[in-house]
Motif scaffolding. Structure first.
Motif, PDB file in Angstrom:
ATOM      1  N   ALA A  28       0.834  -1.208   0.000  1.00 40.62           N
ATOM      2  CA  ALA A  28       0.000   0.000   0.000  1.00 40.62           C
ATOM      3  C   ALA A  28       0.867   1.256   0.000  1.00 40.62           C
ATOM      4  CB  ALA A  28      -0.929  -0.006   1.210  1.00 40.62           C
ATOM      5  N   GLY A  29       1.936   1.249   0.778  1.00 38.64           N
ATOM      6  CA  GLY A  29       2.813   2.412   0.848  1.00 38.64           C
ATOM      7  C   GLY A  29       3.504   2.703  -0.469  1.00 38.64           C
ATOM      8  N   ILE A  30       4.049   1.672  -1.094  1.00 40.24           N
ATOM      9  CA  ILE A  30       4.752   1.867  -2.369  1.00 40.24           C
ATOM     10  C   ILE A  30       3.776   2.282  -3.463  1.00 40.24           C
ATOM     11  CG2 ILE A  30       6.007   0.669  -4.207  1.00 40.24           C
ATOM     12  CD1 ILE A  30       7.369  -0.963  -1.888  1.00 40.24           C
ATOM     13  N   PHE A  31       2.624   1.622  -3.527  1.00 42.25           N
ATOM     14  CA  PHE A  31       1.660   1.956  -4.582  1.00 42.25           C
ATOM     15  C   PHE A  31       1.118   3.372  -4.434  1.00 42.25           C
ATOM     16  CE2 PHE A  31       0.548  -2.814  -5.025  1.00 42.25           C
ATOM     17  CZ  PHE A  31       1.648  -3.011  -5.854  1.00 42.25           C
ATOM     18  N   ILE A  32       0.799   3.784  -3.206  1.00 37.63           N
ATOM     19  CA  ILE A  32       0.254   5.132  -3.026  1.00 37.63           C
ATOM     20  C   ILE A  32       1.355   6.169  -3.218  1.00 37.63           C
ATOM     21  CG2 ILE A  32       0.466   5.490  -0.517  1.00 37.63           C
ATOM     22  CD1 ILE A  32      -2.642   6.268  -2.602  1.00 37.63           C
ATOM     23  N   MET A  33       2.597   5.806  -2.894  1.00 33.72           N
ATOM     24  CA  MET A  33       3.706   6.734  -3.078  1.00 33.72           C
ATOM     25  C   MET A  33       3.883   7.092  -4.551  1.00 33.72           C
ATOM     26  SD  MET A  33       7.714   6.356  -2.098  1.00 33.72           S
ATOM     27  CE  MET A  33       7.546   6.464  -0.339  1.00 33.72           C
ATOM     28  N   THR A  34       3.629   6.145  -5.439  1.00 36.86           N
ATOM     29  CA  THR A  34       3.765   6.443  -6.872  1.00 36.86           C
ATOM     30  C   THR A  34       2.798   7.543  -7.300  1.00 36.86           C
ATOM     31  OG1 THR A  34       2.217   4.713  -7.578  1.00 36.86           O
ATOM     32  CG2 THR A  34       4.548   4.101  -7.402  1.00 36.86           C
TER      33      THR A  34
END
Length: 143
Positions: A28-34
């Motif tokens: 979730a963190g990596i995907f939302i960071m994009t």
């Protein structure tokens, strides 16, 4: 079936739970960071026309969602201040789902709602054992 018993015991103990939370946090963190990175890269174009559902101005609204999608995502990924970090993310996804997108088109609200429910879940579970929150908490208890 008895050969599966050790696997099920491992998956249902705290270690298995924490691995699940770690995977959820990282994904979730990596995907939302994009999403936050994309908004930062196009800041000058977006700052004049970004949705302003709260009436703060498009530039301030854009800065706030970048703070949530990038800054809070960093904290989520490393598991630091996790419960605090997900609050702006929950709020941002709720605003995106219920005001910035067309509610009658499910595909427009599906992603923000999915993220919102993941972040709500992480608010309740916390970061798990494999996080800076856990490491910091152990040090404070020993200190």
């Amino acid at each position: 079936m008895s050969f599966l018993t050790p696997l099920f015991q491992w998956l249902t103990n705290e270690k298995g739970y924490s691995i699940g939370v770690l995977i959820l946090r990282l994904a979730a963190g990596i995907f939302i960071m994009t999403h936050g990175v994309a908004k930062m890269q196009h800041f000058s174009e977006l700052s004049h026309s970004f949705a302003d559902p709260l009436g703060l101005g498009p530039k301030v609204s854009l800065l706030l969602i970048i703070f949530a999608e990038f800054g809070c995502a960093v904290f989520l990924i490393v598991g630091l201040f996790t419960r605090l970090a997900v609050l702006p993310l929950i709020f941002g996804m709720a605003v995106a789902a219920f005001t910035a997108h067309d509610l009658s088109v499910f595909q427009e609200v599906e992603s923000p709602l999915l993220y919102m429910f993941i972040f709500i879940s992480l608010f309740f579970t916390g970061a798990g054992r494999y996080s800076l929150d856990h490491l910091w908490g152990k040090r404070l208890k020993l200190g």
